[in-house]
Write a protein that holds these residues in place. Structure first.
Motif, PDB file in Angstrom:
ATOM      1  N   GLY A   1     -31.100 -11.620  27.759  1.00  0.00           N
ATOM      2  CA  GLY A   1     -31.109 -11.655  26.305  1.00  0.00           C
ATOM      3  C   GLY A   1     -31.944 -10.509  25.740  1.00  0.00           C
ATOM      4  N   SER A   2     -32.117 -10.539  24.423  1.00  0.00           N
ATOM      5  CA  SER A   2     -32.846  -9.456  23.766  1.00  0.00           C
ATOM      6  C   SER A   2     -34.333  -9.477  24.136  1.00  0.00           C
ATOM      7  CB  SER A   2     -32.686  -9.577  22.248  1.00  0.00           C
ATOM      8  OG  SER A   2     -33.058 -10.888  21.864  1.00  0.00           O
TER       9      SER A   2
ATOM     10  N   GLN B   1     -22.642  -5.686  35.808  1.00  0.00           N
ATOM     11  CA  GLN B   1     -22.818  -5.193  34.434  1.00  0.00           C
ATOM     12  C   GLN B   1     -21.969  -5.936  33.412  1.00  0.00           C
ATOM     13  OE1 GLN B   1     -21.663  -3.680  37.189  1.00  0.00           O
ATOM     14  NE2 GLN B   1     -21.214  -1.547  36.720  1.00  0.00           N
ATOM     15  N   ASP B   2     -20.831  -6.471  33.863  1.00  0.00           N
ATOM     16  CA  ASP B   2     -19.951  -7.148  32.909  1.00  0.00           C
ATOM     17  C   ASP B   2     -20.536  -8.441  32.353  1.00  0.00           C
ATOM     18  OD1 ASP B   2     -19.755  -7.926  35.487  1.00  0.00           O
ATOM     19  OD2 ASP B   2     -17.593  -8.179  35.547  1.00  0.00           O
TER      20      ASP B   2
ATOM     21  N   LYS C   1     -33.433  -4.058  33.718  1.00  0.00           N
ATOM     22  CA  LYS C   1     -33.828  -5.170  32.843  1.00  0.00           C
ATOM     23  C   LYS C   1     -34.435  -6.283  33.686  1.00  0.00           C
ATOM     24  CE  LYS C   1     -30.500  -4.474  29.149  1.00  0.00           C
ATOM     25  NZ  LYS C   1     -29.313  -5.008  28.458  1.00  0.00           N
TER      26      LYS C   1
ATOM     27  N   GLU D   1     -23.973  -8.737  32.078  1.00  0.00           N
ATOM     28  CA  GLU D   1     -25.381  -8.404  31.833  1.00  0.00           C
ATOM     29  C   GLU D   1     -25.893  -9.041  30.537  1.00  0.00           C
ATOM     30  OE1 GLU D   1     -26.209  -4.254  32.336  1.00  0.00           O
ATOM     31  OE2 GLU D   1     -27.934  -4.342  30.988  1.00  0.00           O
ATOM     32  N   ASP D   2     -25.109  -8.958  29.491  1.00  0.00           N
ATOM     33  CA  ASP D   2     -25.554  -9.489  28.201  1.00  0.00           C
ATOM     34  C   ASP D   2     -25.752 -10.995  28.259  1.00  0.00           C
ATOM     35  OD1 ASP D   2     -25.454  -6.976  27.298  1.00  0.00           O
ATOM     36  OD2 ASP D   2     -23.542  -7.192  26.223  1.00  0.00           O
ATOM     37  N   GLN D   3     -24.950 -11.611  29.083  1.00  0.00           N
ATOM     38  CA  GLN D   3     -25.045 -13.053  29.215  1.00  0.00           C
ATOM     39  C   GLN D   3     -26.337 -13.475  29.910  1.00  0.00           C
ATOM     40  OE1 GLN D   3     -23.053 -15.302  28.047  1.00  0.00           O
ATOM     41  NE2 GLN D   3     -24.163 -16.991  29.000  1.00  0.00           N
TER      42      GLN D   3
END
Lengths: 171, 433
Positions: free
Chosen positions: B353-354, B345-346, B364, B348-350
């Protein structure tokens, strides 16, 4: 007497601690606390054998070998669960050469997923710039085994990292 | 920054991923020192730790000396008994004859012998090889092994030959892996056999290439022998005067497989390797623990692929959180790989993407279609990357070839993106932990 025996060790330790620590951080997949313990253990062992080590051709290389062994021994003792990096990358200023901290964390996560010996191979080959033969000597493995591990680890990292390393072009 | 300027194990053109990875690894490693933290405290702690270790060693050595002195006086030496027998102690009579017998036995079985030096190895090599010129290329000796390289010329072209000697725990996973033929998926080669010899030794003969990504260029043939005592002899030969950056001098390496077998099994090497100390780093005793305790990734993947696909090969169960299948639907082979990473999860944003799709349960999904390795004809690489709300990441990759390093065998991978997504998001992965 002790002064003679320790001759040059404090200088050696001061000069190498930083590099050993960075190597250990890569080996541990970013576990900075474990990395510190491993470096302490490594320097301790080098200290005990300093008289012999200081006369060797490459005391820094010897210390790196001791670090790798200390890491593998730790992994064997704690093989049931792997350690994971969870936001342990220190706050770093924006690097001058491109890339960013989240990317590095992704890389550490991917490294952390490799079996311990594969990780040691990757760190020795690509961080320490050791040849296949030198890596084999450190790991007490055949060079054929090191080649296989290295190719396999890269194949796996390729899938895990995908194209996220795109900006790390040769510079 | 010098990136990947060391020797490459790939065909003449460096692998772009390898270069990018080396650069990223350097950047990542360097970042750990970039926070300005003073590492002098670490140096001081290391020294203090060393002082403590040395003190303990002194005490241990003094204890040993006292025991030896007691024997020397003709007294009885008390030896601690086994751990499980209530602390019983054995008394060993210290009469001179039994003492000398036990000393002899010890020196024959465990006394460390000087390992073969690089010069010793090259001299022995010269005696064992067919007539020809030989020159040493140096080598090294460590606590646990010896290695030397030489250039041999039988009159038909110079060839590099190396010999390495060490010792591994008999029956260990490491001992098995040395003589296991490499997975063809990762290393390209022409032939490989593993044979058990009459004395219980295991021999692997391998005909491959210096650059494992393609079956071309410099050839590298090897023989790996592991004796029942764990002695390991490795011989490698090339059809060039050096491993790398050296032109091919002959069609094949100089020794055929029969000669290579005779060389690697020569008693000179085996005696030296068997006499080496066992590496203290190797775990004692046979190692039969599976690397993935709750079932292998490839077994799970096998259960999830659609019916009607032939499984050509699968990864061994040794790999933790990684597995692959080579599938064939009758229209060509296709490699499918899976990586399972918990707790992601740390980052995840990397990774997502949107534009990532979000399923009703919060998973996701990111889909990618790209070309595969540079230089591999027509290869495409499809992947489905997924992450559960609890951070479990499952990545599936599929290629239109039976390996990442062989030309395309079909137009597209054997699985559709929809099938790959269904596999990646299956609940079975949650139970592997």
């Amino acid at each position: 007497m002790r002064k003679t025996r320790d001759n040059g060790f404090p200088e050696f330790a001061a000069a190498r601690a930083g590099h050993l620590y960075r190597s250990a951080c890569l080996l541990t997949g970013g576990d900075t606390h474990l990395a510190e313990d491993l470096v302490q253990e490594t320097l301790g062992r080098v200290y005990v054998h300093w008289k012999k080590v200081s006369r060797a051709d490459n005391p820094a290389g010897y210390a790196q070998t001791v670090l790798t062994c200390a890491f593998l021994a730790h992994r064997r003792r704690h093989s049931s669960r792997r350690e994971r990096a969870t936001g342990v990358l220190p706050e770093v200023p924006e690097p001058q050469t491109g890339g960013d901290a989240p990317l590095r964390l992704t890389l550490l996560e991917a490294l952390g997923q490799l079996p311990a010996k594969d990780r040691a191979v990757v760190v020795l080959r690509y961080w320490e710039d050791r040849s296949i033969e030198e890596t084999a000597a450190v790991l007490n493995a055949s060079s054929a085994a090191v080649r296989t591990r290295c190719v396999r680890a890269l194949a796996r990292l390729r899938v895990l990292l995908g194209d996220s390393l795109g900006e790390y072009a040769r510079s | 920054m010098p990136v990947a300027d060391h020797d490459h194990d790939h065909d003449h053109e460096p692998d772009p991923f390898e270069e990018r990875f080396a650069g990223a690894l350097r950047d990542t490693g360097t970042a750990f020192g970039a926070d300005g933290t003073d590492r002098q405290d670490l140096a001081a702690r290391g020294e203090a730790h060393g002082r403590r270790m040395r003190s303990r060693r002194r005490v241990a050595v003094a204890g040993t000396a006292a025991a030896v002195a007691l024997v020397g006086l003709g007294g009885a030496l008390l030896l601690p008994g086994g751990q499980g027998d209530g602390g019983r102690q054995q008394t060993a009579a210290a009469d001179p004859s039994s003492r000398s017998a036990s000393t002899t036995a010890r020196s024959a079985s465990t006394a460390p012998q000087a390992p073969m030096s690089a010069d010793d190895i090259v001299r022995t090599l010269e005696e064992l090889l067919p007539e020809g010129g030989i020159s040493s290329e140096g080598g090294h000796v460590t606590d646990n092994g010896s290695y030397a390289g030489a250039v041999y010329d039988d009159g038909r072209g110079k060839a590099a030959i190396t010999v390495s000697l060490d010792r591994v725990q008999p029956g260990s996973r490491e001992a098995r892996q040395i003589t296991q033929c490499p997975d063809k998926l990762f290393v390209a080669y022409d032939a490989c056999t593993t044979t058990k010899l009459s004395d219980g030794s295991v021999l692997m003969l391998f005909k491959g290439y210096e650059y494992p990504n393609s079956r071309s260029g410099t050839k590298r043939w090897t023989a790996e022998l592991v004796t029942p005592a764990g002695g390991h002899v490795g011989v490698q030969e090339w059809n060039a005067a050096a491993e790398k950056d050296s032109p091919v001098t002959r069609k094949q390496p100089p020794l055929d497989l029969g000669q290579l077998t005779a060389l690697v099994t020569a008693h000179e090497w085996r005696t030296a390797a068997d006499a080496m100390p066992l590496d203290k780093r190797s775990p004692a005793g046979p190692d039969t623990t599976p690397a993935t305790p709750r079932g292998s990734i490839s077994t799970t993947l096998t259960a999830l692929v659609p019916d009607g696909l032939k499984i050509v090969s699968k990864s061994p169960p040794d790999d933790d959180q990684f597995g692959y299948l080579v599938l064939d639907d009758g229209r060509g082979r296709s490699l499918v790989q899976v990586n399972v990473q918990p707790g992601m999860q740390d980052v995840e944003d990397q990774l997502f993407g949107s534009d990532a799709k979000v399923l009703p349960d919060g998973t996701k999904v990111a889909l990618r279609k790209q070309s595969g390795d540079k230089g591999i004809s027509g290869i495409v690489w499809w992947s489905v990357d997924t992450i559960r709300p609890d951070g479990l990441r499952v990545v599936i990759s599929a290629f239109n070839s039976g390996a990442q390093n062989t030309p395309a065998t079909r137009e597209e991978p054997v699985l559709t993106m929809e099938q790959m997504e269904a596999i990646a998001t299956d609940r079975t992965w949650l139970t592997l932990g």
